[in-house]
Design an enzyme around this catalytic site. Structure first.
Site, PDB file in Angstrom:
ATOM      1  N   CYS A  63      -2.749   5.131   7.322  1.00 15.04           N
ATOM      2  CA  CYS A  63      -3.136   4.526   8.437  1.00 15.04           C
ATOM      3  C   CYS A  63      -2.222   4.719   9.708  1.00 15.04           C
ATOM      4  O   CYS A  63      -2.547   4.607  10.542  1.00 15.04           O
ATOM      5  CB  CYS A  63      -3.266   2.709   8.254  1.00 15.04           C
ATOM      6  N   ASN A  90       0.753  -1.303  -0.114  1.00 11.95           N
ATOM      7  CA  ASN A  90      -0.005  -0.028  -0.161  1.00 11.95           C
ATOM      8  C   ASN A  90       0.850   1.367  -0.002  1.00 11.95           C
ATOM      9  O   ASN A  90       0.550   2.335  -0.499  1.00 11.95           O
ATOM     10  CB  ASN A  90      -0.887   0.058   1.164  1.00 11.95           C
ATOM     11  N   GLN A 144      -5.004  -3.774  -2.257  1.00 14.04           N
ATOM     12  CA  GLN A 144      -4.293  -2.732  -3.063  1.00 14.04           C
ATOM     13  C   GLN A 144      -4.037  -3.120  -4.299  1.00 14.04           C
ATOM     14  O   GLN A 144      -3.810  -2.825  -5.327  1.00 14.04           O
ATOM     15  CB  GLN A 144      -3.003  -2.212  -2.477  1.00 14.04           C
ATOM     16  N   THR A 204     -26.367  -9.637   9.773  1.00 24.14           N
ATOM     17  CA  THR A 204     -27.129  -9.513   8.654  1.00 24.14           C
ATOM     18  C   THR A 204     -26.726  -8.931   7.472  1.00 24.14           C
ATOM     19  O   THR A 204     -25.562  -7.775   7.448  1.00 24.14           O
ATOM     20  CB  THR A 204     -28.230  -8.454   9.164  1.00 24.14           C
ATOM     21  N   SER A 229     -11.069  -5.178  -0.357  1.00 21.98           N
ATOM     22  CA  SER A 229     -11.958  -4.161   0.299  1.00 21.98           C
ATOM     23  C   SER A 229     -12.337  -3.331  -0.678  1.00 21.98           C
ATOM     24  O   SER A 229     -11.824  -2.847  -1.354  1.00 21.98           O
ATOM     25  CB  SER A 229     -10.883  -3.309   1.188  1.00 21.98           C
ATOM     26  N   ALA A 230     -13.801  -2.968  -0.596  1.00 19.80           N
ATOM     27  CA  ALA A 230     -14.515  -2.275  -1.960  1.00 19.80           C
ATOM     28  C   ALA A 230     -13.912  -0.918  -1.949  1.00 19.80           C
ATOM     29  O   ALA A 230     -13.900  -0.289  -3.114  1.00 19.80           O
ATOM     30  CB  ALA A 230     -15.977  -2.428  -1.383  1.00 19.80           C
ATOM     31  N   HIS A 231     -13.712  -0.257  -0.880  1.00 18.76           N
ATOM     32  CA  HIS A 231     -13.524   1.270  -0.869  1.00 18.76           C
ATOM     33  C   HIS A 231     -11.934   1.447  -1.627  1.00 18.76           C
ATOM     34  O   HIS A 231     -11.550   2.754  -1.734  1.00 18.76           O
ATOM     35  CB  HIS A 231     -13.494   1.891   0.538  1.00 18.76           C
TER      36      HIS A 231
HETATM   37  C1  LIG Z   1      -6.765  -0.345   3.062  1.00 19.02           C
HETATM   38  C2  LIG Z   1      -6.030  -1.668   3.373  1.00 19.02           C
HETATM   39  C3  LIG Z   1      -6.425  -2.464   4.331  1.00 19.02           C
HETATM   40  C4  LIG Z   1      -7.585  -2.193   5.284  1.00 19.02           C
HETATM   41  O1  LIG Z   1      -8.816  -2.296   4.374  1.00 19.02           O
HETATM   42  P1  LIG Z   1     -10.246  -1.837   5.187  1.00 19.02           P
HETATM   43  O2  LIG Z   1     -11.332  -2.401   4.403  1.00 19.02           O
HETATM   44  O3  LIG Z   1     -10.084  -0.253   5.308  1.00 19.02           O
HETATM   45  O4  LIG Z   1     -10.294  -2.285   6.546  1.00 19.02           O
HETATM   46  C5  LIG Z   1      -5.588  -3.753   4.685  1.00 19.02           C
HETATM   47  N1  LIG Z   1      -4.759  -3.900   3.785  1.00 19.02           N
HETATM   48  C6  LIG Z   1      -4.125  -3.236   2.781  1.00 19.02           C
HETATM   49  C7  LIG Z   1      -3.006  -3.656   1.889  1.00 19.02           C
HETATM   50  C8  LIG Z   1      -4.930  -2.008   2.584  1.00 19.02           C
HETATM   51  O5  LIG Z   1      -4.372  -1.149   1.734  1.00 19.02           O
END
Ligand SMILES: *Cc1c(COP(=O)(O)O)cnc(C)c1O
Length: 386
Positions: free
Chosen positions: A332, A159, A187, A247, A207-209
């Site tokens: 983070c 990341n 990532q 849920t 992770s969707a975001h």
């Molecule tokens: C963003 C990220 C996470 C955490 O994901 P979240 O969905 O925000 O909890 C974990 N690992 C990596 C490599 C990331 O970039």
């Protein structure tokens, strides 16, 4: 004043198509039902939407839909993978020696569960150290493997650096070893082709975001053949084949599903467009002088640029960048002012690690923004160097 957004590795905005599809799942007129309600059409329709999303994500990862476990994000997926494997093995033998291989540049959402398992479950953890380019090599994994190694957990894309791990080679060398392979692909999805079959992984976190879906939703891929057994971390109604109760949030899952489909449709065009912009950004920044590229020059994703500037104080630099939204090190860690542990692990001095900036581009980065950002960074660095 609006800042240019160059922090897609921290989070992406939702694609407008995703946001619309999600909004359609919230109100009485929409698909708001509980997917677990079996007695009426509100429930059936919601379940249909959730299962459609499961197939969309499974298709992107080349998985079977039954191998997708919905979670709240990659942090939860990593915790479920790491603690779930170890606790399952502990049920069989409370005293067996257990060994995990990971790396020093993993996300905290892998490093912290590993530290917890070391402390509370008597697991021995080996942290592989990257080379100066930020790469973890398959040979390092081969050398660290022991008869009691139960899990190898490595990220597909780092990341902070954007560097790409050769997961396929690592999967191949584990074929004849009982250790499971877990990959944090948070990532990687949307930046490289993620293929759980080709990579031969047993567990994979998304992770969707990070790929134009909403925050607060993700998934863990859990291999069915041979079946990976996980001890649940969330107990309750027995959702997700008992692996993760709670849920199911229809709107979130419709969001991640469509986001996955859009990645599948436009990954190669997104990649091509963004790499042109990223290269132009690098050329512009390099021309400032005294700029170091962090991470391997070619084995990295198209959207990522991590650079350190000679002769400027990192914190003053970041504080001056009001017009450009970037990260210093990993987002983070931005609550603390310690130099990035990833940049330290690749051998950067404290000063250069502090003066590191992570630029990450994405689907909505415009060409005009590149020149404006280069001009702004150039102005600030020149000013700070006096
Ligand atoms: C963003 C990220 C996470 C955490 O994901 P979240 O969905 O925000 O909890 C974990 N690992 C990596 C490599 C990331 O970039």
């Amino acid at each position: 004043m609006k800042a240019f957004y160059f922090d897609y590795a921290a989070t992406t905005p939702a694609d407008p198509r995703v946001a619309q599809a999600m909004a359609d799942c919230l109100t009485l007129e929409g698909n708001f039902g509980n997917p677990a309600s079996r007695s009426h059409r509100y429930g059936w329709q919601a379940e249909q939407a959730v299962e459609h999303a499961r197939r969309q994500l499974a298709d992107l990862l080349n998985a079977d839909p039954r191998e997708i476990v919905w979670t709240s994000g990659a942090t939860e997926s990593n915790n479920l993978a790491l603690k779930g494997v170890v606790e399952q093995l502990r049920l069989q033998d409370a005293e067996a020696p257990l060994h995990i291989i990971t790396s020093a540049i993993e996300h905290k959402a892998v490093l912290d569960p590993c530290a917890w398992l070391e402390k509370h479950q008597g697991v021995d953890v080996t942290c592989l150290v990257p080379d100066a380019d930020g790469l973890i090599h398959p040979t390092q994994v081969a050398e660290a493997l022991r008869p009691d190694t139960c899990l190898v957990s490595l990220m597909a894309v780092n990341n902070e650096l954007g560097t790409i791990t050769d997961i396929e080679a690592i999967g191949q060398l584990l074929v004849d070893h009982p250790a499971l392979l877990h990959v944090d692909a948070a990532q990687a999805v949307g930046k490289v082709d993620v293929d759980v079959q080709r990579w031969k992984v047993d567990l994979l976190s998304v992770s969707a975001h990070k790929f134009y879906g909403p925050k607060g939703v993700g998934a863990l891929y859990v291999r069915r053949e041979p079946q990976v057994k996980l001890a649940a971390q969330m107990h309750g109604g027995g959702h997700e084949r008992g692996m993760r109760s709670g849920t199911l949030p229809t709107h979130q899952l419709v969001g991640i599903g469509l986001a996955a489909q859009l990645v599948q449709e436009q990954l190669s065009s997104d990649k091509e467009r963004v790499s042109t912009l990223r290269n132009r950004l690098w050329q512009g920044l390099e021309a400032i002088g005294g700029v170091y590229l962090n991470g391997h020059p070619s084995q990295r994703t198209a959207n990522h640029l991590n650079v350190s500037f000679d002769g400027v104080d990192g914190e003053i630099l970041l504080a001056s960048m009001a017009k450009v939204a970037v990260s210093s090190g990993s987002a983070c860690n931005s609550a603390t002012v310690a130099p990035s542990y990833v940049l330290k692990a690749i051998g950067r001095s404290d000063a250069l690690a502090h003066a590191g900036l992570r630029f990450s581009l994405g689907r909505f980065t415009a060409a005009e923004e590149i020149d404006a950002v280069v001009a702004e960074v150039s102005r600030i660095v020149t000013l700070l160097r006096g």
